[in-house]
Design a protein around this motif. Sequence first.
Motif, PDB file in Angstrom:
ATOM      1  N   GLY A  79      35.697  51.651  58.192  1.00  0.00           N
ATOM      2  CA  GLY A  79      34.345  52.190  58.044  1.00  0.00           C
ATOM      3  C   GLY A  79      33.300  51.125  58.352  1.00  0.00           C
ATOM      4  N   GLU A  80      32.160  51.559  58.852  1.00  0.00           N
ATOM      5  CA  GLU A  80      31.071  50.628  59.145  1.00  0.00           C
ATOM      6  C   GLU A  80      30.308  50.274  57.876  1.00  0.00           C
ATOM      7  OE1 GLU A  80      28.675  52.508  62.134  1.00  0.00           O
ATOM      8  OE2 GLU A  80      29.860  51.589  63.733  1.00  0.00           O
ATOM      9  N   LEU A  81      30.048  49.009  57.693  1.00  0.00           N
ATOM     10  CA  LEU A  81      29.296  48.514  56.540  1.00  0.00           C
ATOM     11  C   LEU A  81      27.837  48.389  56.966  1.00  0.00           C
ATOM     12  CD1 LEU A  81      31.858  45.776  55.483  1.00  0.00           C
ATOM     13  CD2 LEU A  81      31.582  48.044  54.492  1.00  0.00           C
ATOM     14  N   ARG A  82      27.121  49.494  56.989  1.00  0.00           N
ATOM     15  CA  ARG A  82      25.802  49.561  57.615  1.00  0.00           C
ATOM     16  C   ARG A  82      24.634  49.403  56.644  1.00  0.00           C
ATOM     17  NH1 ARG A  82      24.355  51.229  62.466  1.00  0.00           N
ATOM     18  NH2 ARG A  82      26.401  52.118  62.867  1.00  0.00           N
ATOM     19  N   ASN A  83      24.652  50.006  55.469  1.00  0.00           N
ATOM     20  CA  ASN A  83      23.471  50.076  54.593  1.00  0.00           C
ATOM     21  C   ASN A  83      23.576  49.112  53.412  1.00  0.00           C
ATOM     22  OD1 ASN A  83      22.431  52.256  56.127  1.00  0.00           O
ATOM     23  ND2 ASN A  83      23.842  53.608  55.065  1.00  0.00           N
ATOM     24  N   TYR A  84      22.480  48.376  53.197  1.00  0.00           N
ATOM     25  CA  TYR A  84      22.445  47.382  52.127  1.00  0.00           C
ATOM     26  C   TYR A  84      21.139  47.488  51.357  1.00  0.00           C
ATOM     27  CZ  TYR A  84      26.536  45.298  54.178  1.00  0.00           C
ATOM     28  OH  TYR A  84      27.804  45.108  54.634  1.00  0.00           O
ATOM     29  N   LEU A  85      21.192  47.096  50.098  1.00  0.00           N
ATOM     30  CA  LEU A  85      20.024  47.053  49.239  1.00  0.00           C
ATOM     31  C   LEU A  85      19.730  45.592  48.939  1.00  0.00           C
ATOM     32  CD1 LEU A  85      18.076  48.867  47.595  1.00  0.00           C
ATOM     33  CD2 LEU A  85      19.588  48.505  45.658  1.00  0.00           C
ATOM     34  N   VAL A  86      18.498  45.165  49.174  1.00  0.00           N
ATOM     35  CA  VAL A  86      18.100  43.787  48.904  1.00  0.00           C
ATOM     36  C   VAL A  86      17.090  43.814  47.768  1.00  0.00           C
ATOM     37  CG1 VAL A  86      17.047  41.704  49.830  1.00  0.00           C
ATOM     38  CG2 VAL A  86      18.513  43.105  51.286  1.00  0.00           C
ATOM     39  N   ARG A  87      17.480  43.171  46.662  1.00  0.00           N
ATOM     40  CA  ARG A  87      16.619  43.108  45.483  1.00  0.00           C
ATOM     41  C   ARG A  87      15.960  41.743  45.392  1.00  0.00           C
ATOM     42  NH1 ARG A  87      19.923  45.390  40.456  1.00  0.00           N
ATOM     43  NH2 ARG A  87      17.851  45.247  39.579  1.00  0.00           N
ATOM     44  N   LYS A  88      14.749  41.746  44.873  1.00  0.00           N
ATOM     45  CA  LYS A  88      13.996  40.508  44.734  1.00  0.00           C
ATOM     46  C   LYS A  88      13.884  40.145  43.260  1.00  0.00           C
ATOM     47  CE  LYS A  88       9.740  38.277  46.090  1.00  0.00           C
ATOM     48  NZ  LYS A  88       8.447  38.404  46.728  1.00  0.00           N
ATOM     49  N   PHE A  89      14.314  38.916  42.937  1.00  0.00           N
ATOM     50  CA  PHE A  89      14.193  38.363  41.596  1.00  0.00           C
ATOM     51  C   PHE A  89      13.334  37.103  41.708  1.00  0.00           C
ATOM     52  CE2 PHE A  89      18.318  40.536  41.463  1.00  0.00           C
ATOM     53  CZ  PHE A  89      18.126  41.356  40.362  1.00  0.00           C
ATOM     54  N   GLY A  90      12.096  37.192  41.259  1.00  0.00           N
ATOM     55  CA  GLY A  90      11.194  36.056  41.425  1.00  0.00           C
ATOM     56  C   GLY A  90      10.928  35.835  42.892  1.00  0.00           C
ATOM     57  N   PHE A  91      11.301  34.666  43.398  1.00  0.00           N
ATOM     58  CA  PHE A  91      11.122  34.386  44.822  1.00  0.00           C
ATOM     59  C   PHE A  91      12.449  34.430  45.590  1.00  0.00           C
ATOM     60  CE2 PHE A  91      11.762  30.391  42.642  1.00  0.00           C
ATOM     61  CZ  PHE A  91      12.680  29.727  43.440  1.00  0.00           C
ATOM     62  N   LEU A  92      13.547  34.802  44.913  1.00  0.00           N
ATOM     63  CA  LEU A  92      14.859  34.873  45.555  1.00  0.00           C
ATOM     64  C   LEU A  92      15.244  36.320  45.844  1.00  0.00           C
ATOM     65  CD1 LEU A  92      16.824  32.275  43.411  1.00  0.00           C
ATOM     66  CD2 LEU A  92      15.783  31.941  45.653  1.00  0.00           C
ATOM     67  N   HIS A  93      15.997  36.526  46.904  1.00  0.00           N
ATOM     68  CA  HIS A  93      16.470  37.849  47.309  1.00  0.00           C
ATOM     69  C   HIS A  93      17.991  37.889  47.236  1.00  0.00           C
ATOM     70  CE1 HIS A  93      12.532  37.406  49.229  1.00  0.00           C
ATOM     71  NE2 HIS A  93      12.446  38.714  49.104  1.00  0.00           N
ATOM     72  N   PHE A  94      18.543  39.012  46.783  1.00  0.00           N
ATOM     73  CA  PHE A  94      19.988  39.182  46.679  1.00  0.00           C
ATOM     74  C   PHE A  94      20.368  40.528  47.266  1.00  0.00           C
ATOM     75  CE2 PHE A  94      18.820  36.181  43.409  1.00  0.00           C
ATOM     76  CZ  PHE A  94      19.775  35.176  43.589  1.00  0.00           C
ATOM     77  N   ALA A  95      21.414  40.527  48.094  1.00  0.00           N
ATOM     78  CA  ALA A  95      21.844  41.755  48.786  1.00  0.00           C
ATOM     79  C   ALA A  95      23.105  42.316  48.149  1.00  0.00           C
ATOM     80  CB  ALA A  95      22.111  41.439  50.260  1.00  0.00           C
ATOM     81  N   GLU A  96      23.230  43.635  48.244  1.00  0.00           N
ATOM     82  CA  GLU A  96      24.447  44.319  47.811  1.00  0.00           C
ATOM     83  C   GLU A  96      24.653  45.526  48.712  1.00  0.00           C
ATOM     84  OE1 GLU A  96      23.250  47.104  44.157  1.00  0.00           O
ATOM     85  OE2 GLU A  96      22.756  44.997  43.824  1.00  0.00           O
ATOM     86  N   TYR A  97      25.907  45.913  48.862  1.00  0.00           N
ATOM     87  CA  TYR A  97      26.245  47.016  49.733  1.00  0.00           C
ATOM     88  C   TYR A  97      25.761  48.314  49.109  1.00  0.00           C
ATOM     89  CZ  TYR A  97      29.070  50.164  52.582  1.00  0.00           C
ATOM     90  OH  TYR A  97      29.486  51.161  53.408  1.00  0.00           O
ATOM     91  N   LEU A  98      25.047  49.116  49.873  1.00  0.00           N
ATOM     92  CA  LEU A  98      24.486  50.381  49.396  1.00  0.00           C
ATOM     93  C   LEU A  98      25.434  51.547  49.604  1.00  0.00           C
ATOM     94  CD1 LEU A  98      21.984  51.673  48.131  1.00  0.00           C
ATOM     95  CD2 LEU A  98      21.042  51.915  50.421  1.00  0.00           C
ATOM     96  N   GLY A  99      26.252  51.468  50.610  1.00  0.00           N
ATOM     97  CA  GLY A  99      27.204  52.547  50.882  1.00  0.00           C
ATOM     98  C   GLY A  99      26.766  53.395  52.047  1.00  0.00           C
ATOM     99  N   ASP A 100      27.525  54.430  52.324  1.00  0.00           N
ATOM    100  CA  ASP A 100      27.249  55.324  53.445  1.00  0.00           C
ATOM    101  C   ASP A 100      26.512  56.569  52.994  1.00  0.00           C
ATOM    102  OD1 ASP A 100      28.397  53.715  55.357  1.00  0.00           O
ATOM    103  OD2 ASP A 100      30.385  54.508  55.005  1.00  0.00           O
ATOM    104  N   THR A 101      25.527  56.406  52.159  1.00  0.00           N
ATOM    105  CA  THR A 101      24.770  57.551  51.657  1.00  0.00           C
ATOM    106  C   THR A 101      23.604  57.871  52.524  1.00  0.00           C
ATOM    107  OG1 THR A 101      23.482  56.106  50.225  1.00  0.00           O
ATOM    108  CG2 THR A 101      25.429  57.120  49.284  1.00  0.00           C
TER     109      THR A 101
END
Length: 101
Positions: A79-101
């Motif tokens: 499966g293609e790993l296409r969609n991600y969610l990037v959250r911001k904590f202070g001045f840092l950003h962290f990504a996580e896989y969002l899924g195929d939704t």
Amino acid sequence: MKKKVIIIVSLLVVIILLHSTPSMALRTHIFFMGYPKAAISLGIIEDKEHNEVDKDKFAELNAKAYALTNPPVEKVTQGELRNYLVRKFGFLHFAEYLGDT
């Protein structure tokens, strides 16, 4: 003692640089998922569809959805790993896989 301080400060600087922007955080996440070639060569665009549909939820999380234009393919499911969610904590950003939704 001085060497330990230098090593710790160096690691903190690297972590800050790798999470300083949404695209760098996303590339870092892809790299550590086991796709180093894709992390370098992929294109990143803002996922307008997910950002509109889940606008309130993402605002609460201080996050934005991003999509990859040349996503890596998961080895097990193909499966293609296409969609991600990037959250911001202070001045840092962290990504996580969002899924195929």
